[in-house]
Design an enzyme around this catalytic site. Structure first.
Site, PDB file in Angstrom:
ATOM      1  N   GLU A  46       1.145  -1.367  -0.493  1.00  0.00           N
ATOM      2  CA  GLU A  46       0.381  -0.146   0.314  1.00  0.00           C
ATOM      3  C   GLU A  46       0.611   1.608   0.407  1.00  0.00           C
ATOM      4  O   GLU A  46       2.186   1.188   0.198  1.00  0.00           O
ATOM      5  CB  GLU A  46      -0.762  -0.445   1.225  1.00  0.00           C
ATOM      6  CG  GLU A  46      -2.011  -1.083   1.053  1.00  0.00           C
ATOM      7  CD  GLU A  46      -2.850  -1.003   2.162  1.00  0.00           C
ATOM      8  OE1 GLU A  46      -2.408  -0.417   2.971  1.00  0.00           O
ATOM      9  OE2 GLU A  46      -3.767  -2.469   1.816  1.00  0.00           O
ATOM     10  N   ASN A  47       0.359   2.485  -0.283  1.00  0.00           N
ATOM     11  CA  ASN A  47       1.096   3.863  -0.344  1.00  0.00           C
ATOM     12  C   ASN A  47       0.096   4.241   0.043  1.00  0.00           C
ATOM     13  O   ASN A  47      -1.444   4.761   0.658  1.00  0.00           O
ATOM     14  CB  ASN A  47       1.571   4.079  -1.549  1.00  0.00           C
ATOM     15  CG  ASN A  47       2.041   5.071  -1.904  1.00  0.00           C
ATOM     16  OD1 ASN A  47       1.411   6.142  -1.988  1.00  0.00           O
ATOM     17  ND2 ASN A  47       3.745   4.501  -1.948  1.00  0.00           N
ATOM     18  N   TYR A  50      -3.180   6.701  -2.127  1.00  0.00           N
ATOM     19  CA  TYR A  50      -3.553   5.005  -1.536  1.00  0.00           C
ATOM     20  C   TYR A  50      -3.939   4.560  -3.389  1.00  0.00           C
ATOM     21  O   TYR A  50      -3.650   2.987  -3.252  1.00  0.00           O
ATOM     22  CB  TYR A  50      -5.218   5.841  -1.225  1.00  0.00           C
ATOM     23  CG  TYR A  50      -5.535   5.191   0.090  1.00  0.00           C
ATOM     24  CD1 TYR A  50      -4.875   5.861   0.960  1.00  0.00           C
ATOM     25  CD2 TYR A  50      -6.407   5.455   0.802  1.00  0.00           C
ATOM     26  CE1 TYR A  50      -4.437   6.386   2.126  1.00  0.00           C
ATOM     27  CE2 TYR A  50      -6.812   5.898   2.242  1.00  0.00           C
ATOM     28  CZ  TYR A  50      -5.930   5.775   2.556  1.00  0.00           C
ATOM     29  OH  TYR A  50      -6.227   6.072   4.437  1.00  0.00           O
ATOM     30  N   CYS A  55      -1.684  -4.653  -5.504  1.00  0.00           N
ATOM     31  CA  CYS A  55      -1.911  -6.123  -5.018  1.00  0.00           C
ATOM     32  C   CYS A  55      -1.049  -7.391  -5.137  1.00  0.00           C
ATOM     33  O   CYS A  55      -0.243  -7.247  -6.086  1.00  0.00           O
ATOM     34  CB  CYS A  55      -2.896  -6.088  -5.467  1.00  0.00           C
ATOM     35  SG  CYS A  55      -5.096  -5.015  -5.453  1.00  0.00           S
ATOM     36  N   GLU A  57      -1.256 -10.143  -5.864  1.00  0.00           N
ATOM     37  CA  GLU A  57      -1.414 -10.517  -7.248  1.00  0.00           C
ATOM     38  C   GLU A  57      -0.329  -9.557  -8.687  1.00  0.00           C
ATOM     39  O   GLU A  57       0.264 -10.469  -9.529  1.00  0.00           O
ATOM     40  CB  GLU A  57      -2.674 -10.751  -7.947  1.00  0.00           C
ATOM     41  CG  GLU A  57      -4.336 -11.651  -7.307  1.00  0.00           C
ATOM     42  CD  GLU A  57      -4.756 -10.802  -6.474  1.00  0.00           C
ATOM     43  OE1 GLU A  57      -3.755 -10.196  -6.173  1.00  0.00           O
ATOM     44  OE2 GLU A  57      -5.779 -10.419  -6.454  1.00  0.00           O
ATOM     45  N   CYS A  88      -9.132  -8.812  -7.438  1.00  0.00           N
ATOM     46  CA  CYS A  88      -9.795  -7.424  -8.391  1.00  0.00           C
ATOM     47  C   CYS A  88      -9.690  -7.892  -9.554  1.00  0.00           C
ATOM     48  O   CYS A  88      -9.058  -8.193 -10.060  1.00  0.00           O
ATOM     49  CB  CYS A  88      -9.146  -6.367  -6.931  1.00  0.00           C
ATOM     50  SG  CYS A  88      -7.924  -5.550  -8.389  1.00  0.00           S
TER      51      CYS A  88
HETATM   52  N1  THU Z   1      -6.206  -6.051  -2.086  1.00  0.00           N
HETATM   53  C1  THU Z   1      -5.104  -7.637  -3.081  1.00  0.00           C
HETATM   54  O1  THU Z   1      -3.363  -7.292  -2.644  1.00  0.00           O
HETATM   55  N2  THU Z   1      -5.318  -8.381  -3.769  1.00  0.00           N
HETATM   56  C2  THU Z   1      -6.812  -8.980  -3.616  1.00  0.00           C
HETATM   57  O2  THU Z   1      -7.147  -9.444  -4.704  1.00  0.00           O
HETATM   58  C3  THU Z   1      -7.945  -7.936  -3.108  1.00  0.00           C
HETATM   59  C4  THU Z   1      -7.528  -6.900  -2.165  1.00  0.00           C
HETATM   60  C5  THU Z   1      -5.190  -5.844  -1.394  1.00  0.00           C
HETATM   61  C6  THU Z   1      -5.448  -4.085  -1.713  1.00  0.00           C
HETATM   62  C7  THU Z   1      -5.448  -3.666  -0.870  1.00  0.00           C
HETATM   63  O3  THU Z   1      -4.285  -3.419  -0.284  1.00  0.00           O
HETATM   64  C8  THU Z   1      -6.134  -4.331   0.553  1.00  0.00           C
HETATM   65  O4  THU Z   1      -5.886  -5.668  -0.587  1.00  0.00           O
HETATM   66  C9  THU Z   1      -7.083  -3.772   0.472  1.00  0.00           C
HETATM   67  O5  THU Z   1      -8.168  -4.238  -0.457  1.00  0.00           O
END
Ligand code: THU
Length: 136
Positions: A46-47, A50, A55, A57, A88
């Site tokens: 994260e940052n 935002y 993610c 993945e 997502c």
């Molecule tokens: N997030 C992921 O890394 N992968 C997913 O499949 C769903 C969401 C992360 C993004 C963010 O850092 C946190 O989960 C909340 O959305």
């Protein structure tokens, strides 16, 4: 759990433990196996700005590409339940670049695998590299 799946589970769990999620506190790990059988993992980063966060993945895919891999054979995403942490929408498209509609994506929490989906089920009628072949 078979050994191949266990190795994805373990790699995703290890990556998730290193996730940088000070804003959502929602840690995610992802692991994939490439065509050579090598496992690559990533976590969410994260940052403070935002939308710039990435993610798990995306991290796993970047690790695969940097390692010379170009094909996702199988993938596992791990996050906190009880809801399924499916990729997502943006990550479904990122996975699509390197996977086939039949490619299996497992969804897990820290205790075990909860569900499995094909990429085709998660992202039907998708647009991918083949669409651009005649326009390179
Ligand atoms: N997030 C992921 O890394 N992968 C997913 O499949 C769903 C969401 C992360 C993004 C963010 O850092 C946190 O989960 C909340 O959305």
């Amino acid at each position: 759990m078979n050994l191949d799946l266990q190795s994805l589970f373990d790699a995703a769990r290890a990556a998730r433990a290193l996730a940088y999620a000070p804003y959502s506190h929602f840690t995610v790990g992802a692991a994939l196996r490439d065509a050579e059988g090598t496992v690559h993992a990533g976590c969410n980063v994260e940052n403070a700005a935002y939308p710039v966060g990435t993610c798990a993945e995306a991290g796993a895919i970047a690790a695969m590409v940097a390692g010379g891999g170009r094909t996702i054979r199988e993938m596992l995403v791990m996050g906190a339940g009880p809801g399924l942490v499916t990729p997502c929408g943006a990550c479904r498209q990122r996975i699509r670049e390197f996977a086939a509609p039949e490619t299996v994506i497992h969804v897990a929490d820290g205790d075990g695998v909860l569900a499995r989906f094909t990429l085709g089920a998660l992202l039907p009628e998708s647009f991918g590299p083949e669409n651009l072949v005649r326009h390179a």
